[in-house]
Design a protein around this motif. Structure first.
Motif, PDB file in Angstrom:
ATOM      1  N   GLU A 107      24.768  21.477   0.759  1.00  0.00           N
ATOM      2  CA  GLU A 107      23.789  20.401   0.797  1.00  0.00           C
ATOM      3  C   GLU A 107      24.052  19.391  -0.311  1.00  0.00           C
ATOM      4  OE1 GLU A 107      19.014  19.603   1.133  1.00  0.00           O
ATOM      5  OE2 GLU A 107      19.758  20.778  -0.570  1.00  0.00           O
ATOM      6  N   ALA A 108      24.502  19.854  -1.454  1.00  0.00           N
ATOM      7  CA  ALA A 108      24.809  18.929  -2.550  1.00  0.00           C
ATOM      8  C   ALA A 108      25.885  17.936  -2.122  1.00  0.00           C
ATOM      9  CB  ALA A 108      25.258  19.706  -3.783  1.00  0.00           C
ATOM     10  N   ILE A 109      26.917  18.434  -1.439  1.00  0.00           N
ATOM     11  CA  ILE A 109      27.984  17.564  -0.940  1.00  0.00           C
ATOM     12  C   ILE A 109      27.411  16.572   0.074  1.00  0.00           C
ATOM     13  CG2 ILE A 109      30.090  17.529   0.450  1.00  0.00           C
ATOM     14  CD1 ILE A 109      30.586  20.404  -0.858  1.00  0.00           C
ATOM     15  N   ALA A 110      26.616  17.072   1.012  1.00  0.00           N
ATOM     16  CA  ALA A 110      26.039  16.205   2.034  1.00  0.00           C
ATOM     17  C   ALA A 110      25.151  15.134   1.413  1.00  0.00           C
ATOM     18  CB  ALA A 110      25.238  17.037   3.042  1.00  0.00           C
ATOM     19  N   ALA A 111      24.280  15.540   0.509  1.00  0.00           N
ATOM     20  CA  ALA A 111      23.358  14.582  -0.102  1.00  0.00           C
ATOM     21  C   ALA A 111      24.107  13.546  -0.925  1.00  0.00           C
ATOM     22  CB  ALA A 111      22.338  15.321  -0.970  1.00  0.00           C
ATOM     23  N   ALA A 112      25.130  13.976  -1.650  1.00  0.00           N
ATOM     24  CA  ALA A 112      25.907  13.044  -2.472  1.00  0.00           C
ATOM     25  C   ALA A 112      26.602  12.008  -1.604  1.00  0.00           C
ATOM     26  CB  ALA A 112      26.917  13.805  -3.323  1.00  0.00           C
ATOM     27  N   LEU A 113      27.218  12.450  -0.527  1.00  0.00           N
ATOM     28  CA  LEU A 113      27.952  11.512   0.324  1.00  0.00           C
ATOM     29  C   LEU A 113      27.007  10.600   1.094  1.00  0.00           C
ATOM     30  CD1 LEU A 113      30.788  13.905   1.510  1.00  0.00           C
ATOM     31  CD2 LEU A 113      30.990  11.998  -0.088  1.00  0.00           C
ATOM     32  N   LEU A 114      25.898  11.142   1.582  1.00  0.00           N
ATOM     33  CA  LEU A 114      24.928  10.302   2.281  1.00  0.00           C
ATOM     34  C   LEU A 114      24.314   9.267   1.350  1.00  0.00           C
ATOM     35  CD1 LEU A 114      23.154  13.018   4.456  1.00  0.00           C
ATOM     36  CD2 LEU A 114      24.548  11.124   5.312  1.00  0.00           C
ATOM     37  N   LEU A 116      25.753   8.002  -1.520  1.00  0.00           N
ATOM     38  CA  LEU A 116      26.678   7.124  -2.246  1.00  0.00           C
ATOM     39  C   LEU A 116      27.639   6.346  -1.352  1.00  0.00           C
ATOM     40  CD1 LEU A 116      27.565   9.610  -5.142  1.00  0.00           C
ATOM     41  CD2 LEU A 116      25.817   7.814  -5.139  1.00  0.00           C
ATOM     42  N   VAL A 117      27.734   6.730  -0.084  1.00  0.00           N
ATOM     43  CA  VAL A 117      28.715   6.120   0.817  1.00  0.00           C
ATOM     44  C   VAL A 117      28.007   5.314   1.899  1.00  0.00           C
ATOM     45  CG1 VAL A 117      30.554   6.603   2.499  1.00  0.00           C
ATOM     46  CG2 VAL A 117      30.393   7.948   0.388  1.00  0.00           C
ATOM     47  N   GLU A 118      28.518   4.121   2.141  1.00  0.00           N
ATOM     48  CA  GLU A 118      27.997   3.276   3.204  1.00  0.00           C
ATOM     49  C   GLU A 118      29.067   3.089   4.273  1.00  0.00           C
ATOM     50  OE1 GLU A 118      26.525  -0.363   1.610  1.00  0.00           O
ATOM     51  OE2 GLU A 118      24.829   0.590   0.584  1.00  0.00           O
ATOM     52  N   PRO A 119      28.666   2.677   5.494  1.00  0.00           N
ATOM     53  CA  PRO A 119      29.654   2.436   6.548  1.00  0.00           C
ATOM     54  C   PRO A 119      30.754   1.483   6.080  1.00  0.00           C
ATOM     55  CG  PRO A 119      27.468   2.449   7.490  1.00  0.00           C
ATOM     56  CD  PRO A 119      27.283   2.532   6.001  1.00  0.00           C
ATOM     57  N   GLY A 120      31.984   1.890   6.325  1.00  0.00           N
ATOM     58  CA  GLY A 120      33.125   1.089   5.901  1.00  0.00           C
ATOM     59  C   GLY A 120      33.740   1.528   4.592  1.00  0.00           C
ATOM     60  N   ASP A 121      32.999   2.261   3.769  1.00  0.00           N
ATOM     61  CA  ASP A 121      33.552   2.770   2.514  1.00  0.00           C
ATOM     62  C   ASP A 121      34.613   3.834   2.808  1.00  0.00           C
ATOM     63  OD1 ASP A 121      31.888   1.205   0.957  1.00  0.00           O
ATOM     64  OD2 ASP A 121      30.431   2.809   0.597  1.00  0.00           O
ATOM     65  N   GLU A 122      35.660   3.834   2.012  1.00  0.00           N
ATOM     66  CA  GLU A 122      36.678   4.867   2.132  1.00  0.00           C
ATOM     67  C   GLU A 122      36.429   5.963   1.094  1.00  0.00           C
ATOM     68  OE1 GLU A 122      40.332   2.074   3.806  1.00  0.00           O
ATOM     69  OE2 GLU A 122      40.417   2.853   1.757  1.00  0.00           O
ATOM     70  N   VAL A 123      36.608   7.211   1.546  1.00  0.00           N
ATOM     71  CA  VAL A 123      36.452   8.379   0.682  1.00  0.00           C
ATOM     72  C   VAL A 123      37.770   9.143   0.701  1.00  0.00           C
ATOM     73  CG1 VAL A 123      35.219  10.546   0.293  1.00  0.00           C
ATOM     74  CG2 VAL A 123      33.982   8.538   1.161  1.00  0.00           C
ATOM     75  N   ILE A 124      38.363   9.297  -0.471  1.00  0.00           N
ATOM     76  CA  ILE A 124      39.617  10.040  -0.576  1.00  0.00           C
ATOM     77  C   ILE A 124      39.298  11.506  -0.830  1.00  0.00           C
ATOM     78  CG2 ILE A 124      41.705  10.379  -1.967  1.00  0.00           C
ATOM     79  CD1 ILE A 124      41.719   7.357  -2.451  1.00  0.00           C
ATOM     80  N   ALA A 125      39.864  12.379  -0.004  1.00  0.00           N
ATOM     81  CA  ALA A 125      39.668  13.822  -0.156  1.00  0.00           C
ATOM     82  C   ALA A 125      41.019  14.508  -0.185  1.00  0.00           C
ATOM     83  CB  ALA A 125      38.827  14.378   1.001  1.00  0.00           C
ATOM     84  N   LEU A 126      41.119  15.577  -0.963  1.00  0.00           N
ATOM     85  CA  LEU A 126      42.355  16.348  -1.029  1.00  0.00           C
ATOM     86  C   LEU A 126      42.459  17.222   0.211  1.00  0.00           C
ATOM     87  CD1 LEU A 126      42.348  17.450  -4.783  1.00  0.00           C
ATOM     88  CD2 LEU A 126      43.155  15.306  -3.762  1.00  0.00           C
ATOM     89  N   GLU A 127      43.569  17.062   0.910  1.00  0.00           N
ATOM     90  CA  GLU A 127      43.811  17.778   2.164  1.00  0.00           C
ATOM     91  C   GLU A 127      44.745  18.953   1.898  1.00  0.00           C
ATOM     92  OE1 GLU A 127      45.004  15.942   6.408  1.00  0.00           O
ATOM     93  OE2 GLU A 127      46.656  15.911   4.967  1.00  0.00           O
ATOM     94  N   PRO A 128      44.487  20.152   2.372  1.00  0.00           N
ATOM     95  CA  PRO A 128      43.384  20.578   3.236  1.00  0.00           C
ATOM     96  C   PRO A 128      42.051  20.588   2.496  1.00  0.00           C
ATOM     97  CG  PRO A 128      44.639  22.494   2.506  1.00  0.00           C
ATOM     98  CD  PRO A 128      45.388  21.284   2.028  1.00  0.00           C
ATOM     99  N   ILE A 137      31.284  12.964   5.415  1.00  0.00           N
ATOM    100  CA  ILE A 137      31.802  11.594   5.326  1.00  0.00           C
ATOM    101  C   ILE A 137      31.502  10.850   6.626  1.00  0.00           C
ATOM    102  CG2 ILE A 137      33.908  10.206   5.160  1.00  0.00           C
ATOM    103  CD1 ILE A 137      35.058  12.500   3.386  1.00  0.00           C
ATOM    104  N   ALA A 138      31.693  11.534   7.753  1.00  0.00           N
ATOM    105  CA  ALA A 138      31.419  10.920   9.049  1.00  0.00           C
ATOM    106  C   ALA A 138      29.944  10.575   9.199  1.00  0.00           C
ATOM    107  CB  ALA A 138      31.866  11.849  10.175  1.00  0.00           C
ATOM    108  N   MET A 139      29.058  11.484   8.803  1.00  0.00           N
ATOM    109  CA  MET A 139      27.621  11.222   8.932  1.00  0.00           C
ATOM    110  C   MET A 139      27.198  10.035   8.069  1.00  0.00           C
ATOM    111  SD  MET A 139      25.698  14.914   9.361  1.00  0.00           S
ATOM    112  CE  MET A 139      26.542  15.840   8.094  1.00  0.00           C
ATOM    113  N   ALA A 140      27.890   9.848   6.943  1.00  0.00           N
ATOM    114  CA  ALA A 140      27.575   8.713   6.078  1.00  0.00           C
ATOM    115  C   ALA A 140      28.170   7.408   6.600  1.00  0.00           C
ATOM    116  CB  ALA A 140      28.080   8.986   4.665  1.00  0.00           C
TER     117      ALA A 140
END
Length: 399
Positions: A107-114, A116-128, A137-140
């Motif tokens: 939930e902390a991850i979900a709440a933070a991304l929802l 701090l992130v707006e449509p069109g913002d790019e979020v860099i994540a380490l893959e995998p 990220i998609a929900m945001a």
């Protein structure tokens, strides 16, 4: 017509269309249906410290937390989190304005991304990456930009971050870096040098950073966990996330937290209050006591997991896998190509029938599925006897 609908648009929000049932649910169900040993989902098969469990019982009986706890979390837990950060890392936080308790790190991850992130913002994540990152990220409405961790050379023992690739991924649309160390599923622990470079990039490009540090107490050998918030210029731009589940082996309690600067905590709380609002009342009091356990608990927990890591890694090596021995977490990533296999998803779906063991294919944690195709993850947070039996069963895969 009765029972019919004329609604043509799919029921599921298009942002979530690519996300079906999680691989963890699929593989855990497969473990149950085949009676296999489940080394897929990362949950222990024994409970954590008895005194922590009794602290939860005591809170229940005393009526503490049986009704809604305070929105930011119970004061005792917020104070315990700040004491932990100060004692472990020399980081000082105000328990009233710089700590927020959540329903687990997820939930902390979900709440933070929802927040701090707006449509069109790019979020860099380490893959995998842990699968909830992509969904959140998609929900945001953000755009996921993966930077791939790769084995460090032919026959390399670990996965490493390419700092040049990370820098090249940043654009004018980049809002946030989502960093996970110790890293699930590869077991990589970012070094001080790597974290210094990440911090310098974040400051230079004025980026926010969310760090998932739930495995902070599970680092092995010469590896060390250093919070990114401890680096120059990072405290005011970093949301640090951790939780009790992995450290104290009570994953079902769902008690997590963030620490950050007041403005960031307020933003994340604004989103969090419309998710669960609050959760896990009595367990918050128990986790406050858990965080105050003596250092001997944390070192003993780490030593126990290290022994289990080595046991399973040896068994996987004997079975013919190429093993990437993790510097942290409680997962071992393996390469199945020495077994004559190349498709981790097909391999994991067949593994329960072949030898009665369940694992997770790493490919589901990649945007670039081909990068993760030959890799398979096993969890070693199980009883020693279970790991020994799993190792024995896996030997039947060999020549």
């Amino acid at each position: 017509m009765t029972g019919m609908t004329s609604i043509e648009r799919p029921f599921l929000n298009r942002r979530l269309a690519e996300f079906g049932t999680t691989i963890f649910a699929e593989m855990s169900a497969l473990a149950l249906s085949t009676g296999s040993i489940n080394l897929g989902q990362g949950f222990p098969d024994t409970d954590g410290p008895e005194e922590v469990r009794e602290a939860a019982v005591r809170a229940l009986r005393d009526g503490r937390g049986n009704q809604y706890p305070p929105g930011p979390g119970v004061p005792e837990l917020r104070a315990a989190v700040t004491a932990h950060q100060r004692r472990r890392y020399g980081l000082s936080y105000d328990p009233d304005t710089e700590v927020l308790v959540t329903a687990g790190a997820t939930e902390a991850i979900a709440a933070a991304l929802l927040a701090l992130v707006e449509p069109g913002d790019e979020v860099i994540a380490l893959e995998p990456y842990y699968d909830s990152y992509a969904a959140c990220i998609a929900m945001a409405g953000g755009t996921r930009v993966p930077v791939t961790l790769r084995p460090d050379g032919e026959g390399g023992a670990s996965f490493r971050l390419d700092l040049d690739e990370l820098r090249a991924a940043v654009t004018d649309r980049t809002r946030l870096l989502l960093i996970n160390t110790p890293h699930n599923p590869t077991g990589t622990v970012l070094t001080r040098a790597e974290l210094t470079a990440v911090a310098e990039l974040a400051v230079e490009r004025d980026l926010l950073v969310v760090t998932d540090e739930v495995y902070e107490h599970l680092v092995f050998g010469d590896a060390e966990h250093v919070p990114l918030a401890a680096f120059p210029g990072m405290r005011e731009r970093t949301v640090t996330i951790s939780s009790a589940g992995k450290t104290f082996s009570f994953t079902g309690w769902k008690v997590g937290w963030i620490t950050s600067a007041p403005g960031l905590v307020t933003a994340v709380r604004s989103a969090k209050q419309y998710l669960t609002y609050v959760a896990s009342g009595p367990f918050q009091y128990a986790v406050a006591e858990a965080l105050a356990l003596p250092d001997a608990y944390f070192s003993g927990f780490r030593d126990d997991m290290l022994a289990k890591r080595d046991l399973l890694a040896a068994g996987l090596t004997d079975a013919g896998f190429r093993v990437f021995k993790p510097a942290g977490t409680y997962f071992v990533t393996t390469d199945i190509r020495p077994l004559g296999e190349g498709d981790g998803i097909a391999f994991c779906r067949a593994l329960p029938e072949r030898c009665g063991v369940v694992a997770i294919p790493n490919a589901v944690f990649y945007d670039h599925r081909e990068q993760g195709a030959p890799f398979v993850r096993f969890a070693f947070c199980k009883r020693t006897g279970v790991l020994e039996e799993a190792a024995s069963r896996l030997k039947t895969l060999g020549p």
